[in-house]
Design a protein around this motif. Structure first.
Motif, short mmCIF file in Angstrom:
data_model
loop_
_atom_site.label_atom_id
_atom_site.label_comp_id
_atom_site.label_asym_id
_atom_site.label_seq_id
_atom_site.Cartn_x
_atom_site.Cartn_y
_atom_site.Cartn_z
N LEU A 52 0.85 -1.20 0.00
CA LEU A 52 0.00 0.00 0.00
C LEU A 52 0.87 1.24 0.00
CD1 LEU A 52 -2.71 1.50 0.28
CD2 LEU A 52 -2.49 1.22 2.77
N ILE A 53 0.64 2.12 -0.97
CA ILE A 53 1.28 3.43 -1.01
C ILE A 53 0.19 4.49 -0.81
CG2 ILE A 53 2.49 5.11 -2.45
CD1 ILE A 53 3.84 2.81 -3.87
N LEU A 54 0.35 5.29 0.24
CA LEU A 54 -0.60 6.35 0.56
C LEU A 54 -0.01 7.68 0.11
CD1 LEU A 54 -1.44 5.09 4.15
CD2 LEU A 54 -3.02 5.06 2.20
N VAL A 55 -0.66 8.33 -0.84
CA VAL A 55 -0.18 9.63 -1.32
C VAL A 55 -0.70 10.71 -0.39
CG1 VAL A 55 -0.07 11.20 -3.28
CG2 VAL A 55 -0.28 8.74 -3.68
N ASN A 56 0.21 11.48 0.20
CA ASN A 56 -0.28 12.54 1.07
C ASN A 56 -0.83 13.70 0.24
OD1 ASN A 56 1.96 14.03 0.30
ND2 ASN A 56 3.08 13.70 2.22
N ALA A 57 -1.33 14.73 0.90
CA ALA A 57 -2.13 15.75 0.21
C ALA A 57 -1.47 17.12 0.27
CB ALA A 57 -3.53 15.82 0.82
N TYR A 58 -1.72 17.89 -0.77
CA TYR A 58 -1.33 19.30 -0.79
C TYR A 58 -2.53 20.09 -1.29
CZ TYR A 58 1.04 23.68 -1.72
OH TYR A 58 1.40 25.00 -1.70
N ALA A 59 -3.10 20.91 -0.43
CA ALA A 59 -4.26 21.73 -0.79
C ALA A 59 -4.46 22.79 0.27
CB ALA A 59 -5.52 20.87 -0.92
N ILE A 74 -5.89 19.38 5.83
CA ILE A 74 -4.78 18.72 5.15
C ILE A 74 -3.66 18.33 6.11
CG2 ILE A 74 -2.96 19.03 3.44
CD1 ILE A 74 -5.73 18.53 2.26
N ALA A 75 -3.32 19.19 7.04
CA ALA A 75 -2.26 18.87 8.00
C ALA A 75 -2.62 17.62 8.79
CB ALA A 75 -2.00 20.05 8.94
N GLY A 76 -3.87 17.53 9.23
CA GLY A 76 -4.31 16.35 9.97
C GLY A 76 -4.30 15.09 9.12
N VAL A 77 -4.70 15.23 7.86
CA VAL A 77 -4.67 14.09 6.93
C VAL A 77 -3.26 13.55 6.79
CG1 VAL A 77 -4.87 13.46 4.49
CG2 VAL A 77 -6.73 14.69 5.62
N ASN A 78 -2.32 14.45 6.54
CA ASN A 78 -0.94 14.01 6.32
C ASN A 78 -0.33 13.40 7.57
OD1 ASN A 78 -1.13 14.86 3.67
ND2 ASN A 78 -0.16 16.84 4.04
N ALA A 79 -0.65 13.95 8.72
CA ALA A 79 -0.15 13.38 9.97
C ALA A 79 -0.71 11.98 10.19
CB ALA A 79 -0.51 14.30 11.14
N GLU A 80 -1.99 11.79 9.88
CA GLU A 80 -2.62 10.49 10.05
C GLU A 80 -2.02 9.45 9.10
OE1 GLU A 80 -4.60 7.83 11.95
OE2 GLU A 80 -5.10 9.91 12.45
N LEU A 81 -1.78 9.85 7.85
CA LEU A 81 -1.19 8.93 6.88
C LEU A 81 0.23 8.53 7.31
CD1 LEU A 81 -2.26 10.55 3.48
CD2 LEU A 81 -3.34 8.64 4.67
N GLU A 82 1.00 9.51 7.76
CA GLU A 82 2.38 9.23 8.19
C GLU A 82 2.39 8.29 9.39
OE1 GLU A 82 6.16 9.21 7.33
OE2 GLU A 82 4.90 10.68 6.29
N ALA A 83 1.51 8.56 10.35
CA ALA A 83 1.45 7.72 11.55
C ALA A 83 1.04 6.29 11.21
CB ALA A 83 0.49 8.33 12.57
N PHE A 84 0.07 6.16 10.32
CA PHE A 84 -0.39 4.83 9.94
C PHE A 84 0.71 4.06 9.23
CE2 PHE A 84 -2.44 1.77 7.14
CZ PHE A 84 -3.34 1.15 8.00
N ALA A 85 1.40 4.70 8.29
CA ALA A 85 2.46 4.03 7.54
C ALA A 85 3.61 3.63 8.46
CB ALA A 85 2.96 4.93 6.42
#
Length: 621
Positions: free
Chosen positions: A530-537, A542-553
């Protein structure tokens, strides 16, 4: 008991209820902050629900007092009053803004004909729902999208006097109020039932059926106070009772403010009780404020709040068209992250235009009526030269505004530049034929073992992604969020399209939580990466999304994050569209390179890990 089309009775004198101007002022201020300073007040949109409650209460109290005084309600007089109040400012805002948009050109004109139709017929909400429009879509920020709430109110004004006649047949005012509370609860429950987490919420937010609870519960309060509205509520001489009402009302108002801070327009809690709770708290605040001797009411009626409250209708109408025009002039459509200077200029212009509209257009028509204002205009042509010149200027300006509005409707594009960019990417993807046997060329990574699932960002990047990773299978659509990922992946798995490496890019359109990501992993099973692409917008989640993705990975060793955010950030102004979200082809190559780097990370996993799980990785050649 009669409801007449006309009546010789004198109209009922309008009453001023303490505190309501202040409540309007706070409501419109919340909406302005929500729209002009995104992220500063995530739930500021509940100001609209405060307006709904106030409108339901005021309109019903006026009708009830007329019925109590005359034994009938004049439909003609009621609808004429509504027309005097609503139409002058609305016509001015729509024609002036559309004319300005014609001069500016570009995306601000997108689908202006549909918007004008919705405004002219008081059906903006249903026109947008029927055509698939979105209140939350930043791809093409329609200039008149805030008129959805005016449409809901006007539909209520048309139907409610007729329904009130039937309701008055019920003998008990308590039972009448109970029926309205039940109807309000039904509307709120219908909103909750139709809302789907992760999906676009426009249908439940715009719908008259799903968003009528504020109007209905405001009407319930007016019905409950039947017979007491003419002379005002009974005044209590007991200081403790007055203090208790003020305290409860203040707490309720604080509760509304807390919801404005806590709720978000994508949160399930907003549509499953949050907006209804804001309406209920507003009813409590109104009840406390309008009591004679209320300290809360007098504080809400303080000078600045009362000034803004009396002009709140014009402020609400003007602010969004002014804001979108300012952004268009500056060459930006990024309404999710506007320059602070643009927002401040929008506020100044909005207040100035609202004051001019209030003094020169709204008040004269509301007080004197359409006929008298028309006759005064005709007399001005025959009066002194200065007055005749003024009348001529007004007439010419009106004709010009109407004519330019028609021209704008005729020439308006049907899609924005970002929508055209995405459509081009979609067309390119549809026209490509996936090779039966994809062989990687030198210095490239094969895409034949990769399935990619994404939103409009991935869709815009698709041409470059397919060139960089030949054979990749892309499934991307506009407005998707991470909540939709498990269902999409399950469907692809059933159809045999889920390959050994799965790329998921769904962080742009809403928050991400661990439970959804775990569902994604469960669908993929132990034999896929699984590759999770983080977000830029420019969006507050967005900050919360990217933190959640990083923590999960970090907790799942064979899952990695493709760092699109850091890859594109230094060149965002150069490679992204005007919304600061969607890439063109060159930006798409940056997106693809971020994914390639993640593929290399997976390929470099220790052999024991790879062999243990049997992963089939697309290796660098």
């Amino acid at each position: 008991m009669v409801m007449s089309a006309s009546s010789p009775q004198q109209p009922v004198t309008r009453m001023h209820y303490a505190g309501l101007d202040g409540l309007r002022a706070l409501a419109v201020a919340g909406v302005l902050v929500y729209h002009l300073f995104p992220g500063a007040l995530p739930g500021g949109f509940i100001g609209v629900d405060v307006f709904f409650v106030i409108s339901g209460f005021l309109i019903t109290s006026l009708l009830m007092r007329e019925h109590d005084a005359h034994g009938s309600i004049s439909l003609r007089r009621f609808w004429t009053r509504r027309a005097r109040r609503i139409l002058p400012a609305l016509v001015l805002v729509v024609t002036a803004s559309t004319t300005a948009a014609l001069v500016v050109g570009g995306d601000v004109l997108v689908r202006i004909g549909r918007q004008v139709l919705g405004a002219a017929t008081f059906s903006y909400n249903w026109v947008e729902i029927a055509s698939g429009g979105s209140y939350f879509d930043a791809l093409s920020p329609e200039m008149f999208r805030t008129l959805w709430s005016l449409a809901v109110e006007e539909q209520f004004y048309i139907v409610w006097p007729l329904l009130l006649l039937a309701l008055l047949l019920v003998p008990s005012r308590w039972l009448r109020a109970a029926l309205l509370v039940a109807a309000s609860a039904g509307s709120a429950l219908w909103m909750s039932a139709l809302f789907t987490p992760g999906a676009d919420a426009t249908r439940v937010y715009y719908g008259t059926d799903t968003h009528a609870f504020g109007l209905l519960i405001g009407a319930a309060l007016a019905v409950l106070l039947e017979g007491r509205l003419g002379a005002g509520l009974p005044r209590s001489d007991r200081r403790s009772i007055r203090i208790a009402f003020d305290v409860v009302g203040t707490v309720a108002l604080a509760g509304v403010a807390a919801l404005a801070v806590a709720l978000g327009d994508g949160d399930a809690a907003t549509y499953r009780g949050g907006l209804a709770l804001a309406s209920l708290l507003t009813v409590i605040a109104i009840t406390a404020a309008i009591r004679p001797g209320s300290l809360l009411g007098s504080r809400l009626d303080a000078g600045a709040l009362r000034w803004l409250g009396r002009r709140s209708y014009g402020v609400y109408l003007w602010h969004w068209p002014v804001f979108t025009l300012i952004l268009a002039v500056s060459g930006s459509i990024a309404t999710q992250a506007p320059p602070v200077s643009a927002s401040l200029v929008a506020i100044v212009l909005t207040l100035a235009l609202s004051e001019l509209s209030f003094r020169c257009v709204e008040t004269p028509v509301r007080v004197r009526g359409f006929r008298q204002c028309g006759r005064a205009m005709l007399r001005a042509f025959r009066a002194s030269a200065p007055r005749a010149a003024t009348a001529t200027g007004i007439t010419v300006a009106a004709i010009a505004l109407v004519g330019s509005t028609g021209t704008a409707v005729a020439v308006a594009p049907q899609s924005s530049s970002v929508e055209r960019l995405i459509a081009h990417a979609q067309k390119s993807a549809d026209e490509r034929e996936e090779p039966a046997e994809s062989k990687p060329s030198p210095a490239t990574i094969s895409g034949s073992d990769i399935t990619a699932v994404g939103d409009s960002v991935m869709l815009a990047a698709a041409p470059a992604l397919e060139d960089t990773l030949p054979g990749i299978d892309i499934d991307a659509q506009v407005s998707r969020s991470m909540y939709t990922a498990p269902g999409i992946l399950e469907d692809l798995k059933k159809r045999g399209r889920l390959r050994s490496t799965v790329v998921v890019g769904l962080g742009t359109n809403g928050p991400v939580n661990e439970s959804t990501l775990r569902e994604v992993v469960d669908v993929l099973g132990p034999d896929r990466h699984l590759i999770l692409v983080n977000a830029y917008a420019p969006r507050d989640w967005i900050a919360g999304v990217n933190a959640e993705l990083e923590a999960f990975a970090s907790r799942h060793r064979t899952s990695v994050v493709a760092d699109w955010r850091d890859a594109i950030e230094p060149r965002a102004g150069e490679l992204l569209a005007g919304d600061s979200i969607h890439p063109g082809y060159e930006g798409g190559t940056v997106y693809a390179e971020a994914i390639m780097q993640s593929l290399q990370v997976l390929a470099d996993l220790p052999p024991a890990v790879t062999e243990q799980h049997g992963y089939n990785l697309p290796l660098v050649r």
